[in-house]
Design a protein around this motif. Structure first.
Motif, mmCIF file in Angstrom:
data_model
loop_
_atom_site.group_PDB
_atom_site.id
_atom_site.type_symbol
_atom_site.label_atom_id
_atom_site.label_comp_id
_atom_site.label_asym_id
_atom_site.label_seq_id
_atom_site.Cartn_x
_atom_site.Cartn_y
_atom_site.Cartn_z
ATOM 1 N N ILE A 8 8.640 0.383 -60.551
ATOM 2 C CA ILE A 8 7.967 -0.860 -60.150
ATOM 3 C C ILE A 8 8.938 -2.003 -60.427
ATOM 4 N N LEU A 9 9.282 -2.754 -59.389
ATOM 5 C CA LEU A 9 10.151 -3.926 -59.561
ATOM 6 C C LEU A 9 9.275 -5.169 -59.617
ATOM 7 N N SER A 10 9.450 -5.967 -60.657
ATOM 8 C CA SER A 10 8.616 -7.162 -60.789
ATOM 9 C C SER A 10 9.463 -8.364 -61.192
ATOM 10 N N ALA A 11 8.868 -9.542 -61.013
ATOM 11 C CA ALA A 11 9.499 -10.810 -61.393
ATOM 12 C C ALA A 11 8.871 -11.290 -62.694
ATOM 13 N N ASP A 12 9.700 -11.641 -63.659
ATOM 14 C CA ASP A 12 9.219 -12.191 -64.927
ATOM 15 C C ASP A 12 9.101 -13.707 -64.784
ATOM 16 N N ASN A 13 7.858 -14.190 -64.744
ATOM 17 C CA ASN A 13 7.635 -15.627 -64.555
ATOM 18 C C ASN A 13 7.930 -16.439 -65.819
ATOM 19 N N GLU A 14 8.238 -15.753 -66.901
ATOM 20 C CA GLU A 14 8.640 -16.425 -68.142
ATOM 21 C C GLU A 14 10.144 -16.260 -68.392
ATOM 22 N N PHE A 15 10.887 -16.090 -67.287
ATOM 23 C CA PHE A 15 12.341 -15.882 -67.386
ATOM 24 C C PHE A 15 13.048 -17.006 -68.138
ATOM 25 N N HIS A 16 12.443 -18.202 -68.112
ATOM 26 C CA HIS A 16 13.121 -19.359 -68.713
ATOM 27 C C HIS A 16 13.332 -19.198 -70.217
ATOM 28 N N GLU A 17 12.518 -18.345 -70.838
ATOM 29 C CA GLU A 17 12.691 -18.102 -72.273
ATOM 30 C C GLU A 17 14.080 -17.553 -72.589
#
Lengths: 196, 196
Positions: A86-95
């Motif tokens: 499963i490929l997903s986007a981490d919407n908290e990448f800014h951390e």
């Protein structure tokens, strides 16, 4: 010939590579996935955001839960592929930006206030990285079977959390018998590229 | 070593390839862009949607208009690069599906009713194709400088129409002096890949 990339590599990654619908039983190892990641992690993203996350579905129980969320046409191959991710986007990448983009310490703060801006950035850049990942699977001599046909919101609830948005599910393995349909046509250059 | 792709190709496309911020004066020809397209057009998209469109900004007058819409930090390199391309998603991609996905004649109708569904599909799949395009620029021995920092809505109004959504602007050419910063860190495998 305007390309520098050698013909064998062109064939491996693009010209002869195909989306596989059937696979042999040969397992895909963690070492192979690590080698793929260690190649494609260098693909560029905006401000090195690197929001792609990969969930390898290895246990039979998890595989069964995933199959339930796929569209009817995708269920059999999702059940049969040697490895499913499963490929997903981490919407908290800014951390992670203080480490990933150290020469601009304000980067994290730029994204802290607005979840929608983060979601937009994560969606674009994780999609770029999903494409690099597909290219990387092919670089490992394997075939990818990317699928968007399924209940992605159901997959999110089943396997991820509110901070992650699934983009696609990818079957990975060596192509099996009758692994693909004849290649569909592509648009002509002049339909895609215009000049101003 | 788990990869089949030869080391020279790994370096050309990922390990040594970098986002360039300066370029030499050497022009990028239409033949090079055509060779890039004729390689990366084979990269997979959902139902072969192929929504990426490329606008080559070649005239000095158009270049000047584009530069005005870029963020301050991106203006000088956008002005100086041998070639600049606007990559956009065609939200009316479904019109081409009868030709692109001939074994499923209902494909076009699936998308005809809902513009939002088309926009979502176009955004994801054009982003995949943008990544293939960046890889293709590198396959031609050139450097890409993808940029999202700018007024994309202004670029849409200036160069495109309501049916196209710009994703990014890409500078293309041979890297010049001090073309890049030291490479920023990447996430560790264990931060990106998990197993269930």
């Amino acid at each position: 010939m305007s390309l520098v990339l050698d013909a064998a590599a062109q064939n491996l990654l693009f010209r002869e590579a195909r989306t596989a619908n059937t696979f042999t039983d040969e397992p895909v190892t963690d070492e192979q996935v690590q080698a793929i990641y260690d190649l494609v992690k260098y693909g560029p993203t905006s401000m090195n955001q690197s929001p792609l996350r990969v969930t390898l579905v290895r246990s039979p129980e998890a595989r069964e839960r995933l199959v339930q969320h796929m569209s009817e046409g995708n269920k059999p191959k999702t059940a049969a592929a040697p490895l499913v991710a499963i490929l997903s986007a981490d919407n908290e990448f800014h951390e992670e930006l203080p480490r990933l983009f150290p020469h601009f310490p304000q980067a994290k703060d730029m994204f802290a206030a607005d979840r929608l801006v983060r979601e937009k950035n994560a969606a674009l850049n994780a999609a770029l990285q999903a494409a690099y990942f597909i290219v990387g699977v092919r670089a490992a001599g394997l075939a990818a079977g990317p699928m968007t046909g399924g209940d992605l919101e159901g997959i999110r609830k089943e396997f991820l959390d509110d901070d992650h948005t699934p983009l696609m599910v990818v079957n990975i393995g060596r192509p099996g018998q009758d692994a693909w349909f004849p290649r569909s046509p592509r648009l002509e250059y002049g339909q895609v590229v215009t000049t101003v």
